[in-house]
Scaffold this motif. Structure first.
Motif, mmCIF file in Angstrom:
data_model
loop_
_atom_site.group_PDB
_atom_site.id
_atom_site.type_symbol
_atom_site.label_atom_id
_atom_site.label_comp_id
_atom_site.label_asym_id
_atom_site.label_seq_id
_atom_site.Cartn_x
_atom_site.Cartn_y
_atom_site.Cartn_z
ATOM 1 N N TYR A 102 -53.812 -29.446 26.096
ATOM 2 C CA TYR A 102 -53.792 -29.168 24.928
ATOM 3 C C TYR A 102 -54.306 -27.726 24.576
ATOM 4 O O TYR A 102 -55.016 -27.023 25.453
ATOM 5 C CB TYR A 102 -55.091 -29.810 24.530
ATOM 6 C CG TYR A 102 -54.828 -31.364 24.036
ATOM 7 C CD1 TYR A 102 -54.663 -31.876 22.733
ATOM 8 C CD2 TYR A 102 -54.975 -32.492 24.943
ATOM 9 C CE1 TYR A 102 -54.602 -33.307 22.682
ATOM 10 C CE2 TYR A 102 -54.604 -33.639 24.950
ATOM 11 C CZ TYR A 102 -54.456 -34.180 23.600
ATOM 12 O OH TYR A 102 -54.226 -35.478 23.484
ATOM 13 N N CYS A 103 -53.704 -27.067 23.660
ATOM 14 C CA CYS A 103 -54.039 -25.692 23.328
ATOM 15 C C CYS A 103 -54.116 -25.255 21.655
ATOM 16 O O CYS A 103 -53.267 -26.032 21.087
ATOM 17 C CB CYS A 103 -52.748 -24.718 24.055
ATOM 18 S SG CYS A 103 -53.195 -23.179 23.758
ATOM 19 N N ALA A 104 -54.841 -24.551 21.584
ATOM 20 C CA ALA A 104 -55.013 -23.968 20.101
ATOM 21 C C ALA A 104 -55.134 -22.581 20.086
ATOM 22 O O ALA A 104 -55.618 -21.991 20.877
ATOM 23 C CB ALA A 104 -56.347 -24.643 19.642
ATOM 24 N N LEU A 115 -57.472 -27.503 27.043
ATOM 25 C CA LEU A 115 -57.815 -28.608 27.810
ATOM 26 C C LEU A 115 -56.870 -29.380 28.451
ATOM 27 O O LEU A 115 -55.637 -29.565 27.816
ATOM 28 C CB LEU A 115 -58.553 -29.453 26.742
ATOM 29 C CG LEU A 115 -59.282 -30.943 27.550
ATOM 30 C CD1 LEU A 115 -60.311 -30.436 28.178
ATOM 31 C CD2 LEU A 115 -59.627 -31.732 26.337
ATOM 32 N N LEU A 116 -56.919 -29.767 29.824
ATOM 33 C CA LEU A 116 -56.218 -30.618 30.560
ATOM 34 C C LEU A 116 -56.719 -32.007 30.333
ATOM 35 O O LEU A 116 -57.737 -32.195 30.810
ATOM 36 C CB LEU A 116 -55.911 -30.131 31.848
ATOM 37 C CG LEU A 116 -54.792 -30.747 32.821
ATOM 38 C CD1 LEU A 116 -53.383 -30.811 32.333
ATOM 39 C CD2 LEU A 116 -54.819 -30.424 34.280
ATOM 40 N N ARG A 127 -62.089 -34.600 22.621
ATOM 41 C CA ARG A 127 -62.617 -33.878 23.552
ATOM 42 C C ARG A 127 -62.280 -32.308 23.429
ATOM 43 O O ARG A 127 -63.210 -31.457 23.904
ATOM 44 C CB ARG A 127 -62.355 -34.364 24.963
ATOM 45 C CG ARG A 127 -63.034 -35.454 25.464
ATOM 46 C CD ARG A 127 -62.972 -35.705 26.838
ATOM 47 N NE ARG A 127 -61.483 -35.964 27.394
ATOM 48 C CZ ARG A 127 -60.657 -36.881 27.316
ATOM 49 N NH1 ARG A 127 -61.238 -38.113 26.856
ATOM 50 N NH2 ARG A 127 -59.673 -37.105 27.837
ATOM 51 N N PHE A 128 -61.191 -32.054 23.096
ATOM 52 C CA PHE A 128 -60.559 -30.846 22.974
ATOM 53 C C PHE A 128 -61.405 -30.262 21.756
ATOM 54 O O PHE A 128 -61.589 -29.024 21.965
ATOM 55 C CB PHE A 128 -59.122 -30.852 22.604
ATOM 56 C CG PHE A 128 -58.518 -29.598 22.463
ATOM 57 C CD1 PHE A 128 -58.440 -28.590 23.430
ATOM 58 C CD2 PHE A 128 -57.736 -29.307 21.130
ATOM 59 C CE1 PHE A 128 -58.050 -27.274 23.084
ATOM 60 C CE2 PHE A 128 -57.384 -28.031 20.981
ATOM 61 C CZ PHE A 128 -57.316 -26.895 21.725
ATOM 62 N N ALA A 204 -54.843 -28.164 39.148
ATOM 63 C CA ALA A 204 -54.403 -27.824 37.874
ATOM 64 C C ALA A 204 -55.297 -27.174 36.963
ATOM 65 O O ALA A 204 -55.185 -26.160 36.092
ATOM 66 C CB ALA A 204 -53.203 -28.937 37.328
ATOM 67 N N ARG A 205 -56.387 -27.645 36.791
ATOM 68 C CA ARG A 205 -57.202 -27.433 35.711
ATOM 69 C C ARG A 205 -57.780 -26.017 35.964
ATOM 70 O O ARG A 205 -57.859 -25.133 35.374
ATOM 71 C CB ARG A 205 -58.450 -28.286 35.558
ATOM 72 C CG ARG A 205 -59.478 -27.965 34.655
ATOM 73 C CD ARG A 205 -60.559 -28.942 34.599
ATOM 74 N NE ARG A 205 -61.246 -28.974 35.612
ATOM 75 C CZ ARG A 205 -62.299 -29.836 36.202
ATOM 76 N NH1 ARG A 205 -62.871 -30.664 35.142
ATOM 77 N NH2 ARG A 205 -63.019 -29.757 37.067
ATOM 78 N N ARG A 206 -57.929 -25.839 37.153
ATOM 79 C CA ARG A 206 -58.696 -24.283 37.705
ATOM 80 C C ARG A 206 -57.489 -23.340 37.502
ATOM 81 O O ARG A 206 -57.793 -22.012 36.967
ATOM 82 C CB ARG A 206 -59.096 -24.607 39.122
ATOM 83 C CG ARG A 206 -60.487 -25.267 39.194
ATOM 84 C CD ARG A 206 -60.841 -25.103 40.766
ATOM 85 N NE ARG A 206 -61.955 -25.835 40.921
ATOM 86 C CZ ARG A 206 -61.797 -27.380 41.664
ATOM 87 N NH1 ARG A 206 -60.608 -27.418 42.269
ATOM 88 N NH2 ARG A 206 -62.614 -27.897 42.197
ATOM 89 N N THR A 207 -56.272 -23.613 38.132
ATOM 90 C CA THR A 207 -55.239 -22.646 37.722
ATOM 91 C C THR A 207 -54.905 -22.184 36.195
ATOM 92 O O THR A 207 -54.572 -21.112 35.885
ATOM 93 C CB THR A 207 -53.955 -23.266 38.468
ATOM 94 O OG1 THR A 207 -54.229 -23.451 39.976
ATOM 95 C CG2 THR A 207 -53.059 -22.132 38.471
ATOM 96 N N LEU A 208 -54.786 -23.571 35.469
ATOM 97 C CA LEU A 208 -54.499 -23.239 34.021
ATOM 98 C C LEU A 208 -55.518 -22.412 33.295
ATOM 99 O O LEU A 208 -55.302 -21.722 32.515
ATOM 100 C CB LEU A 208 -54.280 -24.698 33.499
ATOM 101 C CG LEU A 208 -52.942 -25.331 33.941
ATOM 102 C CD1 LEU A 208 -52.971 -26.813 33.605
ATOM 103 C CD2 LEU A 208 -51.858 -24.785 33.534
ATOM 104 N N ALA A 209 -56.758 -22.792 33.670
ATOM 105 C CA ALA A 209 -58.044 -21.840 33.166
ATOM 106 C C ALA A 209 -57.640 -20.420 33.516
ATOM 107 O O ALA A 209 -57.667 -19.385 32.597
ATOM 108 C CB ALA A 209 -59.249 -22.211 33.627
ATOM 109 N N GLY A 210 -57.217 -20.182 34.770
ATOM 110 C CA GLY A 210 -56.691 -18.821 35.029
ATOM 111 C C GLY A 210 -55.633 -18.161 34.088
ATOM 112 O O GLY A 210 -55.620 -17.001 33.814
#
Length: 245
Positions: A102-104, A115-116, A127-128, A204-210
């Motif tokens: 999810y992205c905004a 949010l993944l 949640r997002f 995935a969550r950590r890398t996508l946050a980066g």
């Protein structure tokens, strides 16, 4: 006799304690991996060309450790977003399964949040929205533009009833208005492609946050830092960890 005032001392950042390489090398490697579509093995060769002998597995561990840390530390320094939200989700392959990112962004294409999620339903949407509303640079949205996903109206209505979302926020289900957030999706897929997917949800969550936080920097969302000023960006990230550039 007057008491002597104690001078407060700034504790040095302990994030890099025990590392074989300097903080400057680690942050340089992590920043470049998160900004450009390269694999860990490609980055290993780039560093070797500069006289730094480090294994691609070590580069992976650095990214997993410092990407979410950079994201956390940068949040208070972001410019405020506006109240016109454009929300969408895209598919991300994680350990052979499709997950949902999810992205905004706002009407100026500034990233609001991401949010993944393993699911694509009303609970995931809520949640997002809760995560996005809890950020220091966001405001309660005036409008929320989404696609035809039926989960969004349900999530928005429930959050309004619970007082979590401004009751005058207007939901618009108009797909073509979300072109600017789809540009962000294409960027993420381009960055993730050399890695051939992610090995696990938390990886995935950590890398996508980066990926997302470096995009924020390059979009010029950090106060007083130009989106194309690479030296200023590097100095800013170093300053987050109390490292002299």
């Amino acid at each position: 006799m007057a008491r002597r005032r104690r001078v407060a001392s700034v504790r040095p950042d302990q994030s890099f304690k025990g590392r074989q390489f300097t903080a400057e090398v680690i942050l340089w490697a992590v920043r470049w991996y998160l900004m450009f579509p390269i694999s860990y093995r490609d980055l290993e060769l780039m560093l070797a060309d500069r006289g730094v002998d480090v294994a691609h597995t070590t580069l992976f561990r650095w990214t997993q450790t410092y990407a979410p840390e950079i994201e956390k530390r940068i949040r208070p320094h972001l410019r405020p977003s506006n109240g016109s939200w454009r929300v969408d989700e895209t598919y991300v392959r994680v350990k052979g399964r499709w997950m949902y990112l999810y992205c905004a962004v706002d009407s100026r294409s500034q990233t609001i949040d991401f949010l993944l999620s393993a699911k694509r339903d009303a609970e995931a949407a809520k949640r997002f929205f809760r995560k996005a509303l809890g950020q220091p640079h966001t405001v309660n949205p005036r409008t929320i533009t989404v696609d035809k996903n039926p989960a969004y109206p349900c999530a928005v209505e429930q959050m309004k009833e619970g007082g979590e979302l401004w009751r005058f926020s207007r939901l618009r289900q108009v797909k073509f208005l979300n072109n600017i957030v789809e540009q962000d999706h294409r960027r993420v897929k381009r960055l993730a492609r050399p890695g051939l997917g992610f090995g696990g949800f938390h990886t995935a969550r950590r890398t996508l946050a980066g990926y997302e936080v470096m995009a924020m920097i390059r979009k010029g969302q950090v106060r007083e830092i130009g989106g194309r000023d690479m030296r200023a960006q590097a100095a800013f990230v170093a300053k987050l960890f109390q490292i002299a550039p």
